[in-house]
Design a protein around this motif. Structure first.
Motif, PDB file in Angstrom:
ATOM      1  N   LEU A 111       0.822  -1.210   0.000  1.00 33.62           N
ATOM      2  CA  LEU A 111       0.000   0.000   0.000  1.00 33.62           C
ATOM      3  C   LEU A 111       0.858   1.264   0.000  1.00 33.62           C
ATOM      4  O   LEU A 111       1.918   1.310   0.627  1.00 33.62           O
ATOM      5  N   PRO A 112       0.390   2.321  -0.696  1.00 33.55           N
ATOM      6  CA  PRO A 112       1.208   3.540  -0.798  1.00 33.55           C
ATOM      7  C   PRO A 112       1.323   4.288   0.512  1.00 33.55           C
ATOM      8  O   PRO A 112       0.383   4.319   1.312  1.00 33.55           O
ATOM      9  N   ARG A 113       2.460   4.913   0.697  1.00 29.38           N
ATOM     10  CA  ARG A 113       2.708   5.658   1.930  1.00 29.38           C
ATOM     11  C   ARG A 113       2.022   7.030   1.944  1.00 29.38           C
ATOM     12  O   ARG A 113       2.025   7.703   2.968  1.00 29.38           O
ATOM     13  N   GLY A 137      -5.878   1.937 -14.158  1.00 26.72           N
ATOM     14  CA  GLY A 137      -7.226   2.136 -14.670  1.00 26.72           C
ATOM     15  C   GLY A 137      -8.301   1.345 -13.967  1.00 26.72           C
ATOM     16  O   GLY A 137      -9.461   1.338 -14.399  1.00 26.72           O
ATOM     17  N   GLN A 138      -7.970   0.681 -12.866  1.00 19.31           N
ATOM     18  CA  GLN A 138      -8.936  -0.138 -12.124  1.00 19.31           C
ATOM     19  C   GLN A 138      -9.169   0.444 -10.740  1.00 19.31           C
ATOM     20  O   GLN A 138      -8.216   0.703  -9.996  1.00 19.31           O
ATOM     21  N   TRP A 180      -2.977   5.826  -8.716  1.00 17.93           N
ATOM     22  CA  TRP A 180      -1.560   5.638  -8.388  1.00 17.93           C
ATOM     23  C   TRP A 180      -0.875   4.884  -9.514  1.00 17.93           C
ATOM     24  O   TRP A 180      -1.504   4.040 -10.157  1.00 17.93           O
ATOM     25  N   PRO A 181       0.403   5.153  -9.768  1.00 17.19           N
ATOM     26  CA  PRO A 181       1.131   4.388 -10.788  1.00 17.19           C
ATOM     27  C   PRO A 181       1.292   2.935 -10.371  1.00 17.19           C
ATOM     28  O   PRO A 181       1.447   2.631  -9.176  1.00 17.19           O
ATOM     29  N   ALA A 182       1.271   2.037 -11.354  1.00 20.39           N
ATOM     30  CA  ALA A 182       1.379   0.603 -11.081  1.00 20.39           C
ATOM     31  C   ALA A 182       2.766   0.057 -11.412  1.00 20.39           C
ATOM     32  O   ALA A 182       2.981  -1.156 -11.371  1.00 20.39           O
ATOM     33  N   ASP A 183       3.705   0.932 -11.722  1.00 26.13           N
ATOM     34  CA  ASP A 183       5.055   0.518 -12.089  1.00 26.13           C
ATOM     35  C   ASP A 183       6.066   1.159 -11.128  1.00 26.13           C
ATOM     36  O   ASP A 183       5.947   2.355 -10.842  1.00 26.13           O
ATOM     37  N   ASP A 186       2.527  -2.453  -8.386  1.00 20.97           N
ATOM     38  CA  ASP A 186       1.177  -1.942  -8.161  1.00 20.97           C
ATOM     39  C   ASP A 186       0.939  -1.895  -6.652  1.00 20.97           C
ATOM     40  O   ASP A 186       0.968  -2.934  -5.988  1.00 20.97           O
ATOM     41  N   PRO A 187       0.700  -0.702  -6.076  1.00 22.75           N
ATOM     42  CA  PRO A 187       0.549  -0.621  -4.619  1.00 22.75           C
ATOM     43  C   PRO A 187      -0.695  -1.327  -4.102  1.00 22.75           C
ATOM     44  O   PRO A 187      -0.811  -1.552  -2.890  1.00 22.75           O
ATOM     45  N   PHE A 188      -1.598  -1.703  -5.005  1.00 17.92           N
ATOM     46  CA  PHE A 188      -2.834  -2.354  -4.573  1.00 17.92           C
ATOM     47  C   PHE A 188      -2.886  -3.823  -5.000  1.00 17.92           C
ATOM     48  O   PHE A 188      -3.951  -4.438  -5.004  1.00 17.92           O
ATOM     49  N   PHE A 189      -1.718  -4.371  -5.326  1.00 15.40           N
ATOM     50  CA  PHE A 189      -1.624  -5.808  -5.591  1.00 15.40           C
ATOM     51  C   PHE A 189      -2.109  -6.559  -4.361  1.00 15.40           C
ATOM     52  O   PHE A 189      -1.673  -6.287  -3.246  1.00 15.40           O
TER      53      PHE A 189
END
Length: 210
Positions: A111-113, A137-138, A180-183, A186-189
């Motif tokens: 998860l992103p900080r 995009g999700q 958020w960027p996925a590269d 992906d912070p939401f993996f």
């Protein structure tokens, strides 16, 4: 560093049944020798004004985390909306001084900080009632910022309307979606299967270097 947004308690959703892993608690699986839940807590705790764990069953299995554990109070495991409701009810009862609550999935180890700050900034900028995260995009509607006062409307939707999908409920309100960027990660993996656990081990090496 002082947060520039209102005090925001967080609820970590760990109430899933983990059917695709053969049962058990997904957040208690380990990645790189650390449980997924410990990784989630490490990311979210500095951003929130206290954390609560939403999980059903015996709360003692989470005792080592020293967090309040709250169960769903809507029958038949209706999904993450029930956990979001439980978190809002707990917040209203125990933190009447706050207006906003964060929910985050307990099986997302990266998860992103800046999750809470960006969600708050977006909901203010867009005059939104709710704010949720997105990547590639999700939308990820279980990872979001919730107005605690809307808990009564959520309970009615769950109990009397039988609504189960988070997106169906959020569509009723002014919603801010934050990308958020996925590269490279992906912070939401999230870890739904054993294959996901193996992929998370690989991603953790990238994430830990980031």
């Amino acid at each position: 560093m002082t947060n520039t947004y209102p005090a925001t308690p967080g609820v970590l959703l760990a109430g899933g049944l983990a059917r695709r892993m053969g049962g058990g608690d997904k957040p208690m699986r380990e990645i790189g020798g650390t449980t997924i839940l410990a990784r989630v807590i490490a990311r979210i705790a500095p951003q929130c004004d206290g954390l609560v764990l939403n999980a059903n069953g015996d709360p003692a299995r989470f005792a080592s985390f020293a967090l309040p554990v709250i169960a769903d109070d809507v029958a038949d495991f209706p999904g993450p909306l029930a956990g979001i409701l439980a978190g809002r009810e707990w917040t209203a009862a125990n933190r009447p001084d706050v207006t906003w609550m964060l929910s985050a999935a307990g099986d997302c180890p990266f998860l992103p900080r800046d999750l809470v700050s960006r969600l708050h900034h977006a909901r203010i900028a867009e005059n939104a009632q709710l704010a949720v995260a997105s990547s590639a995009g999700q939308s990820h509607p279980v990872i979001g910022l919730w107005d605690v006062a809307l808990r009564h409307e959520l309970r009615d939707a769950l109990v009397n309307e039988g609504i189960r999908k988070v997106g169906r409920w959020t569509a009723r309100y002014r919603l801010a979606t934050v990308e958020w960027p996925a590269d490279p990660v992906d912070p939401f993996f999230n870890t739904n299967t054993m294959d996901d656990i193996a992929e998370a081990e690989r991603l953790a090496l990238l994430d830990d270097r980031g």
